[in-house]
Design an enzyme around this catalytic site. Structure first.
Site, short mmCIF file in Angstrom:
data_model
loop_
_atom_site.label_atom_id
_atom_site.label_comp_id
_atom_site.label_asym_id
_atom_site.label_seq_id
_atom_site.Cartn_x
_atom_site.Cartn_y
_atom_site.Cartn_z
N ASP A 75 0.90 -1.33 0.06
CA ASP A 75 -0.42 0.01 -0.33
C ASP A 75 0.86 0.86 -0.03
OD1 ASP A 75 -2.81 0.62 -0.19
OD2 ASP A 75 -1.85 2.32 1.81
N THR A 76 0.54 1.97 -0.57
CA THR A 76 1.06 3.36 -0.93
C THR A 76 0.47 4.52 -0.21
OG1 THR A 76 2.68 3.12 -3.05
CG2 THR A 76 2.66 5.07 -2.30
#
Length: 192
Positions: A75-76
């Site tokens: 996840d960014t």
């Protein structure tokens, strides 16, 4: 390279074409498998660097793994002044995000989790990105032509906005694209 994971069936839990492209650059054979019901929620009290790590672990927890599977979840987020910017849901939200980032330095944080039946390893990569002051016209043009609704912080550094707006980066360029490939390579070499 990465002979240690050749006996694993590698699963990438991401629809992101950028993550898929970057993982291919490492020479890893993998299958994309994305579960439709994994939410990207997190406790609001978490510090910025812990948010994408938490979400990547939550994504991993949704999968049932076979003995020979190795799961990669990621996840960014974009972090600025204690605020987390995920993916915008509309053009107005994208515009608001880009106006906030304009003329400032923010952090792009990717949390990754490598999971097998035997072990789980979660880590984060942080890159500092400095944007020039963007005009309303530049922001509108970018949103209209590039539709950055699948990107944390409403921008892709590899796109037009990166060319005209990014003054400097401190850290991994590929992390800003969504996959810190050098760090992932280092962590994959540790898998038994």
């Amino acid at each position: 390279m990465l002979e240690n994971i050749k006996n694993y069936h590698v699963v990438l839990a991401s629809k992101s074409p950028r993550r898929q492209e970057l993982l291919k650059l490492l020479g890893v054979d993998f299958e994309v498998k994305v579960l439709p019901y994994v939410k990207e929620n997190y406790p609001k009290a978490l510090p910025g660097v812990e948010v994408p790590q938490y979400i990547s672990r939550e994504k991993a927890a949704a999968y049932e793994l076979d003995d020979n599977e190795l799961l990669l979840t990621a996840d960014t987020v974009v972090h600025l002044d204690g605020r987390i910017f995920g993916k915008p849901h509309s053009a107005s939200e994208a515009s608001e995000m880009l106006h906030a980032l304009s003329g400032h330095t923010h952090e792009v944080i990717t949390g990754m989790t490598i999971t097998t039946k035997q072990v789980q390893n979660t880590f984060a990569a942080v890159t500092r990105v400095t944007f020039a002051k963007l005009t309303d016209e530049e922001i509108s043009y970018y949103i209209e032509h590039y539709k950055p609704f699948d990107k944390a912080g409403a921008y892709g550094i590899q796109e037009w906005i990166g060319c005209i707006g990014v003054e400097s980066i401190d850290g991994s360029f590929y992390n800003v694209m969504g996959l810190p490939v050098q760090r992932l390579y280092t962590e994959l070499k540790k898998v038994k």
